[in-house]
Write a protein that holds these residues in place. Structure first.
Motif, PDB file in Angstrom:
ATOM      1  N   ALA A  73       0.832  -1.207   0.000  1.00 26.02           N
ATOM      2  CA  ALA A  73       0.000   0.000   0.000  1.00 26.02           C
ATOM      3  C   ALA A  73       0.867   1.257   0.000  1.00 26.02           C
ATOM      4  CB  ALA A  73      -0.934   0.001   1.205  1.00 26.02           C
ATOM      5  N   GLU A  74       1.929   1.239   0.767  1.00 24.80           N
ATOM      6  CA  GLU A  74       2.821   2.400   0.822  1.00 24.80           C
ATOM      7  C   GLU A  74       3.524   2.627  -0.507  1.00 24.80           C
ATOM      8  OE1 GLU A  74       5.190   1.478   4.262  1.00 24.80           O
ATOM      9  OE2 GLU A  74       3.655   2.256   5.639  1.00 24.80           O
ATOM     10  N   LEU A  75       3.955   1.546  -1.158  1.00 22.70           N
ATOM     11  CA  LEU A  75       4.602   1.684  -2.472  1.00 22.70           C
ATOM     12  C   LEU A  75       3.641   2.220  -3.524  1.00 22.70           C
ATOM     13  CD1 LEU A  75       6.808  -1.536  -2.665  1.00 22.70           C
ATOM     14  CD2 LEU A  75       7.602   0.830  -2.634  1.00 22.70           C
ATOM     15  N   ALA A  76       2.427   1.698  -3.547  1.00 25.41           N
ATOM     16  CA  ALA A  76       1.433   2.169  -4.522  1.00 25.41           C
ATOM     17  C   ALA A  76       1.072   3.624  -4.261  1.00 25.41           C
ATOM     18  CB  ALA A  76       0.201   1.280  -4.485  1.00 25.41           C
ATOM     19  N   ALA A  77       0.946   3.992  -2.996  1.00 23.19           N
ATOM     20  CA  ALA A  77       0.629   5.377  -2.644  1.00 23.19           C
ATOM     21  C   ALA A  77       1.756   6.316  -3.074  1.00 23.19           C
ATOM     22  CB  ALA A  77       0.364   5.500  -1.153  1.00 23.19           C
ATOM     23  N   ALA A  78       2.991   5.895  -2.854  1.00 26.98           N
ATOM     24  CA  ALA A  78       4.139   6.701  -3.280  1.00 26.98           C
ATOM     25  C   ALA A  78       4.160   6.843  -4.796  1.00 26.98           C
ATOM     26  CB  ALA A  78       5.436   6.075  -2.776  1.00 26.98           C
ATOM     27  N   ARG A  79       3.782   5.782  -5.515  1.00 24.46           N
ATOM     28  CA  ARG A  79       3.731   5.839  -6.986  1.00 24.46           C
ATOM     29  C   ARG A  79       2.711   6.872  -7.441  1.00 24.46           C
ATOM     30  NH1 ARG A  79       4.170   6.919 -11.566  1.00 24.46           N
ATOM     31  NH2 ARG A  79       3.875   5.549 -13.334  1.00 24.46           N
ATOM     32  N   LEU A  80       1.540   6.895  -6.799  1.00 17.00           N
ATOM     33  CA  LEU A  80       0.524   7.888  -7.155  1.00 17.00           C
ATOM     34  C   LEU A  80       1.037   9.294  -6.872  1.00 17.00           C
ATOM     35  CD1 LEU A  80      -2.375   8.540  -8.131  1.00 17.00           C
ATOM     36  CD2 LEU A  80      -3.038   8.501  -5.717  1.00 17.00           C
ATOM     37  N   MET A  81       1.667   9.486  -5.737  1.00 14.12           N
ATOM     38  CA  MET A  81       2.202  10.813  -5.420  1.00 14.12           C
ATOM     39  C   MET A  81       3.282  11.222  -6.410  1.00 14.12           C
ATOM     40  SD  MET A  81       2.214  11.237  -1.282  1.00 14.12           S
ATOM     41  CE  MET A  81       2.366  13.035  -1.375  1.00 14.12           C
ATOM     42  N   ASP A  82       4.118  10.281  -6.828  1.00 13.96           N
ATOM     43  CA  ASP A  82       5.129  10.590  -7.848  1.00 13.96           C
ATOM     44  C   ASP A  82       4.461  11.022  -9.151  1.00 13.96           C
ATOM     45  OD1 ASP A  82       7.221  10.009  -6.135  1.00 13.96           O
ATOM     46  OD2 ASP A  82       7.590   8.010  -6.974  1.00 13.96           O
ATOM     47  N   LEU A  83       3.401  10.334  -9.508  1.00 18.25           N
ATOM     48  CA  LEU A  83       2.674  10.644 -10.738  1.00 18.25           C
ATOM     49  C   LEU A  83       2.028  12.018 -10.657  1.00 18.25           C
ATOM     50  CD1 LEU A  83       1.643   9.417 -13.482  1.00 18.25           C
ATOM     51  CD2 LEU A  83      -0.371   8.693 -12.197  1.00 18.25           C
ATOM     52  N   ASP A  84       1.389  12.315  -9.529  1.00 12.12           N
ATOM     53  CA  ASP A  84       0.680  13.588  -9.355  1.00 12.12           C
ATOM     54  C   ASP A  84       1.614  14.755  -9.055  1.00 12.12           C
ATOM     55  OD1 ASP A  84      -1.689  12.255  -9.761  1.00 12.12           O
ATOM     56  OD2 ASP A  84      -2.388  12.435  -7.694  1.00 12.12           O
ATOM     57  N   ASP A  85       2.728  14.489  -8.406  1.00 10.65           N
ATOM     58  CA  ASP A  85       3.676  15.517  -7.982  1.00 10.65           C
ATOM     59  C   ASP A  85       2.971  16.658  -7.237  1.00 10.65           C
ATOM     60  OD1 ASP A  85       6.167  16.671  -7.665  1.00 10.65           O
ATOM     61  OD2 ASP A  85       6.099  17.714  -9.580  1.00 10.65           O
ATOM     62  N   PRO A  86       2.268  16.310  -6.141  1.00  9.95           N
ATOM     63  CA  PRO A  86       1.528  17.342  -5.412  1.00  9.95           C
ATOM     64  C   PRO A  86       2.448  18.257  -4.608  1.00  9.95           C
ATOM     65  CG  PRO A  86       1.465  15.324  -4.178  1.00  9.95           C
ATOM     66  CD  PRO A  86       2.178  15.011  -5.490  1.00  9.95           C
ATOM     67  N   ASP A  87       1.919  19.409  -4.262  1.00  7.95           N
ATOM     68  CA  ASP A  87       2.652  20.330  -3.385  1.00  7.95           C
ATOM     69  C   ASP A  87       2.600  19.874  -1.939  1.00  7.95           C
ATOM     70  OD1 ASP A  87       3.313  22.006  -5.498  1.00  7.95           O
ATOM     71  OD2 ASP A  87       1.512  23.229  -5.255  1.00  7.95           O
ATOM     72  N   ALA A  88       1.617  19.045  -1.615  1.00 10.68           N
ATOM     73  CA  ALA A  88       1.417  18.599  -0.236  1.00 10.68           C
ATOM     74  C   ALA A  88       2.520  17.643   0.200  1.00 10.68           C
ATOM     75  CB  ALA A  88       0.067  17.903  -0.112  1.00 10.68           C
ATOM     76  N   ILE A  89       2.937  17.797   1.437  1.00  8.39           N
ATOM     77  CA  ILE A  89       3.852  16.851   2.063  1.00  8.39           C
ATOM     78  C   ILE A  89       3.037  16.156   3.142  1.00  8.39           C
ATOM     79  CG2 ILE A  89       5.945  16.561   3.435  1.00  8.39           C
ATOM     80  CD1 ILE A  89       7.025  19.082   2.054  1.00  8.39           C
ATOM     81  N   CYS A  90       2.818  14.862   2.962  1.00 10.26           N
ATOM     82  CA  CYS A  90       1.934  14.145   3.869  1.00 10.26           C
ATOM     83  C   CYS A  90       2.212  12.652   3.778  1.00 10.26           C
ATOM     84  CB  CYS A  90       0.477  14.416   3.495  1.00 10.26           C
ATOM     85  SG  CYS A  90       0.061  13.844   1.827  1.00 10.26           S
ATOM     86  N   ASP A  91       1.511  11.915   4.597  1.00 12.13           N
ATOM     87  CA  ASP A  91       1.550  10.458   4.525  1.00 12.13           C
ATOM     88  C   ASP A  91       0.951  10.047   3.180  1.00 12.13           C
ATOM     89  OD1 ASP A  91       0.382   7.764   4.665  1.00 12.13           O
ATOM     90  OD2 ASP A  91       0.988   7.804   6.763  1.00 12.13           O
ATOM     91  N   PRO A  92       1.672   9.288   2.367  1.00  9.19           N
ATOM     92  CA  PRO A  92       1.152   8.917   1.049  1.00  9.19           C
ATOM     93  C   PRO A  92      -0.197   8.197   1.087  1.00  9.19           C
ATOM     94  CG  PRO A  92       3.489   8.474   1.137  1.00  9.19           C
ATOM     95  CD  PRO A  92       3.055   8.837   2.537  1.00  9.19           C
ATOM     96  N   ARG A  93      -0.434   7.384   2.092  1.00  6.70           N
ATOM     97  CA  ARG A  93      -1.730   6.686   2.170  1.00  6.70           C
ATOM     98  C   ARG A  93      -2.854   7.664   2.475  1.00  6.70           C
ATOM     99  NH1 ARG A  93      -0.997   1.535   5.818  1.00  6.70           N
ATOM    100  NH2 ARG A  93      -3.217   1.313   5.343  1.00  6.70           N
ATOM    101  N   HIS A  94      -2.600   8.707   3.252  1.00  5.67           N
ATOM    102  CA  HIS A  94      -3.603   9.745   3.491  1.00  5.67           C
ATOM    103  C   HIS A  94      -3.903  10.478   2.181  1.00  5.67           C
ATOM    104  CE1 HIS A  94      -2.854  10.156   8.116  1.00  5.67           C
ATOM    105  NE2 HIS A  94      -3.024   8.902   7.722  1.00  5.67           N
TER     106      HIS A  94
END
Length: 107
Positions: A73-94
């Motif tokens: 779950a953490e790896l998949a969440a990190a992949r989504l965040m990498d794809l989106d490149d959000p400004d938010a710094i947060c727990d990837p699962r959140h």
């Protein structure tokens, strides 16, 4: 796509409109199998896969297990965040829960 300005939903709120886990496993597997060789999966795939894995990890955590499920779950969440490149710094699962809730409301 929204980034970090909305509240972080609880898992039950984020996944209130989600199909069953078995159905999402089927969708994820079929979507990956139907992908033409050499093409990248789109954001919807990565969002739904990350949400699916988060839901599995949540049920494993509730049962007092979940090492592999949590890591996936953490790896998949990190992949989504990498794809989106959000400004938010947060727990990837959140982040996954927030983005899934926003996406589900638009469906």
């Amino acid at each position: 796509m929204s980034t970090g300005t909305e509240q972080w939903p609880t898992p039950s709120a984020a996944y209130a409109k989600a199909p069953g886990i078995v159905r999402e496993i089927g969708w994820t597997a079929q979507t990956a199998a139907d992908k033409p060789f050499g093409t990248r999966m789109g954001r919807e795939f990565w969002l739904r896969k990350a949400a699916l894995l988060d839901r599995i990890a949540l049920s494993e955590e509730a049962a007092g297990h979940g090492g592999d499920a949590i890591a996936a779950a953490e790896l998949a969440a990190a992949r989504l965040m990498d794809l989106d490149d959000p400004d938010a710094i947060c727990d990837p699962r959140h982040y996954v829960r927030q983005q899934y809730a926003l996406w589900a409301d638009e469906q």
